[in-house]
Design an enzyme around this catalytic site. Structure first.
Site, PDB file in Angstrom:
ATOM      1  N   HIS A  32       0.841  -1.191   0.000  1.00 44.83           N
ATOM      2  CA  HIS A  32       0.000   0.000   0.000  1.00 44.83           C
ATOM      3  C   HIS A  32       0.876   1.240   0.000  1.00 44.83           C
ATOM      4  CE1 HIS A  32      -3.523   2.468   0.782  1.00 44.83           C
ATOM      5  NE2 HIS A  32      -2.745   3.177   1.587  1.00 44.83           N
ATOM      6  N   ASP A  36     -15.296   2.780   7.792  1.00 47.77           N
ATOM      7  CA  ASP A  36     -14.232   3.720   7.414  1.00 47.77           C
ATOM      8  C   ASP A  36     -14.778   4.727   6.403  1.00 47.77           C
ATOM      9  OD1 ASP A  36     -11.496   4.795   7.079  1.00 47.77           O
ATOM     10  OD2 ASP A  36     -11.761   3.992   5.056  1.00 47.77           O
ATOM     11  N   ARG A  66     -14.768  13.068   8.373  1.00 49.42           N
ATOM     12  CA  ARG A  66     -13.445  13.700   8.621  1.00 49.42           C
ATOM     13  C   ARG A  66     -13.181  14.768   7.584  1.00 49.42           C
ATOM     14  NH1 ARG A  66      -9.651   8.925   8.064  1.00 49.42           N
ATOM     15  NH2 ARG A  66      -8.024  10.478   8.331  1.00 49.42           N
ATOM     16  N   SER A  97      -7.610   4.060   9.331  1.00 47.44           N
ATOM     17  CA  SER A  97      -8.363   4.059   8.083  1.00 47.44           C
ATOM     18  C   SER A  97      -7.644   3.213   7.022  1.00 47.44           C
ATOM     19  CB  SER A  97      -8.508   5.513   7.610  1.00 47.44           C
ATOM     20  OG  SER A  97      -8.932   5.579   6.272  1.00 47.44           O
ATOM     21  N   LYS A 122      -8.547  -1.324   5.835  1.00 51.27           N
ATOM     22  CA  LYS A 122      -8.803  -1.899   4.509  1.00 51.27           C
ATOM     23  C   LYS A 122      -7.771  -2.973   4.173  1.00 51.27           C
ATOM     24  CE  LYS A 122      -9.155   2.408   3.576  1.00 51.27           C
ATOM     25  NZ  LYS A 122      -9.373   3.802   3.281  1.00 51.27           N
TER      26      LYS A 122
HETATM   27  N1  URA Z   1      -5.954   7.085   2.902  1.00 50.04           N
HETATM   28  C1  URA Z   1      -6.958   6.459   3.575  1.00 50.04           C
HETATM   29  O1  URA Z   1      -7.438   5.404   3.175  1.00 50.04           O
HETATM   30  N2  URA Z   1      -7.396   7.039   4.714  1.00 50.04           N
HETATM   31  C2  URA Z   1      -6.899   8.181   5.200  1.00 50.04           C
HETATM   32  O2  URA Z   1      -7.329   8.639   6.229  1.00 50.04           O
HETATM   33  C3  URA Z   1      -5.863   8.826   4.486  1.00 50.04           C
HETATM   34  C4  URA Z   1      -5.398   8.240   3.326  1.00 50.04           C
END
Ligand code: URA
Length: 437
Positions: free
Chosen positions: A83, A162, A169, A184, A188
């Site tokens: 990622h 999320d 947010r 966050s 995932k």
């Molecule tokens: N990428 C995400 O998936 N979440 C965040 O809060 C910031 C970047």
């Protein structure tokens, strides 16, 4: 009976929250039983008070548990993921994922779309004619069984909580909170089912994290979360003070990724991709150390098996593999205009975020979620930081729809470069490595 005010007050007053408290409050929020203004107040309390490592691990798990979880356990340690926190010209997934699969790892990757000045893998892949980025979980798993590689859009089935928190947010200035960012991203990854994860935390002008301290801290938090939830994990903190490679823009980046897999790509894209694959091979236990991992990744690159794997994935997901065989078949903008260097000098720095924004303004990215994008447009930046450029030499090639898009662009583009009379040192690509323990 849940009293949302009590949950907000506990965080406001700095008490650590238990997993049970978060599950109750956030579960109710997902069911629509807690209004957005109370969830927003809770987010602001988290943003101001921070979270302990244990709380951040628990929050991640609660987010991951809120939706579907992919079960890749039959692949054991070989199921891997990578990622990136987002960069400009970051096409590393398109190189590293097929290369890792060609080395025998199983790469089932859920990716995002572009937003703001950073690109997204799913948009890049959609440059390929017919390529399907939405795969249902059964098709995703079957493809992994068959070819060991699948990249699909995240959809809303994975960590839906999320999605809810992120939207709030975004509207309440609570995006920059490190525990919220880390949980966050990691929710995932955890829901995605891989047992080994390599994170690429970008630092610099084109990145979410602008300072090395912040990037290091985010990397550390995510590594703690991953290991707290039983994953093998490493984070590389890598430079985003210059774009990765030359190409910025969806089809252009797919072309550059193909070139890299064919052995013709830019050094930085090759180097970072090989490093990530080497780290994944070590985490998966397929190689004893980075030297072995790098040798194996290099061999797959040299043999062209990474390119063959990308081709297989494209065909499996309905895309036209002829565009991989010959990247000139990828969509092209009607106009390619050169920007000449106005004077001679050594290229000292590049305002990466500005280049990302200019590529977005050309139509290659989206300002708002849901904006349409043009896969053909973008920029190719020719020199690297530290290079000597002669007056009149091409600095960039602008791929655009028509001449009207070029108006004023030269000035904006030139403002992204700074110059010096002396060669300046090149920054290291991998700035730091954060491991468990
Ligand atoms: N990428 C995400 O998936 N979440 C965040 O809060 C910031 C970047």
């Amino acid at each position: 009976m849940l009293d949302p005010r009590a949950a907000i007050a506990r965080k406001r007053d700095g008490y650590p929250l238990t997993r049970g408290e978060m599950e109750e409050f956030l579960g109710a929020a997902l069911r629509g039983e807690v209004p957005d203004y109370q969830v927003s107040a809770w987010l602001m309390a988290v943003c101001c008070r921070g979270m302990t490592v244990a709380e951040t691990v628990d929050l991640t798990d609660v987010l991951a548990e809120s939706g579907q979880r992919l079960d890749l356990s039959r692949f054991g340690r070989m199921a891997v993921d990578k990622h990136s926190t987002g960069g400009v010209g970051d096409k590393i997934t398109l190189v590293a994922a097929p290369l890792a699969a060609a080395c025998g790892l199983v790469v089932g990757k859920m990716s995002g779309r572009s937003l703001g000045h950073t690109g997204g893998t799913i948009d890049k892949l959609e440059s390929i004619r017919g390529f399907r980025t939405s795969l249902d979980p059964d098709d995703f798993q079957r493809q992994l069984d068959r070819i060991g590689l699948a990249i699909a859009g995240q959809g809303s089935a994975l960590a839906p909580l999320d999605g809810l928190l992120y939207a709030l947010r975004d509207a309440t200035a609570t995006v920059p909170s490190q525990p919220l960012i880390a949980s966050s991203i990691m929710s995932k990854k955890i829901a995605g089912g891989a047992s080994a994860i390599c994170l690429d935390v970008k630092v610099g002008r084109g990145a979410l994290m602008q300072s090395l301290d912040d990037a290091r801290q985010l990397a550390r938090t995510m590594v703690n979360i991953g290991s707290g939830l039983g994953r093998r994990i490493v984070a590389l903190v890598t430079d985003m003070d210059a774009p990765l490679g030359h190409a910025i823009g969806n089809a252009l980046e797919v072309g550059e990724a193909v070139d890299t897999l064919a052995g013709r790509g830019p050094d930085d894209v090759r180097e970072l991709s090989l490093r990530i694959v080497a780290e994944l091979l070590v985490l998966a236990g397929a190689e004893p150390d980075l030297r072995g991992g790098t040798a194996r990744a290099n061999e797959a690159l040299r043999a062209g098996s990474g390119l063959e794997k990308l081709r297989e994935m494209v065909a499996a997901q309905g895309g036209d593999p002829r565009q991989i065989d010959d990247p000139r078949e990828l969509p092209r903008a009607p106009l390619a205009a050169e920007l000449p260097a106005p004077h001679a000098g050594y290229l000292r720095s590049i305002d990466t975020a500005r280049l990302g924004s200019l590529a977005m303004d050309l139509g290659g990215g989206r300002r708002e979620k849901g904006d349409a994008i043009d896969h053909r447009v973008g920029l190719v930046i020719l020199p690297r930081v530290g290079d000597l450029v002669r007056a009149g030499e091409p600095l960039a090639i602008v791929h655009c729809r028509d001449r009207s898009q070029l108006e004023g662009l030269d000035r904006d583009l030139l403002a992204a470069f700074t110059w010096s009379d002396l060669p300046s040192p090149r920054t290291q690509l991998v700035r730091e490595v954060v491991r468990t323990g």
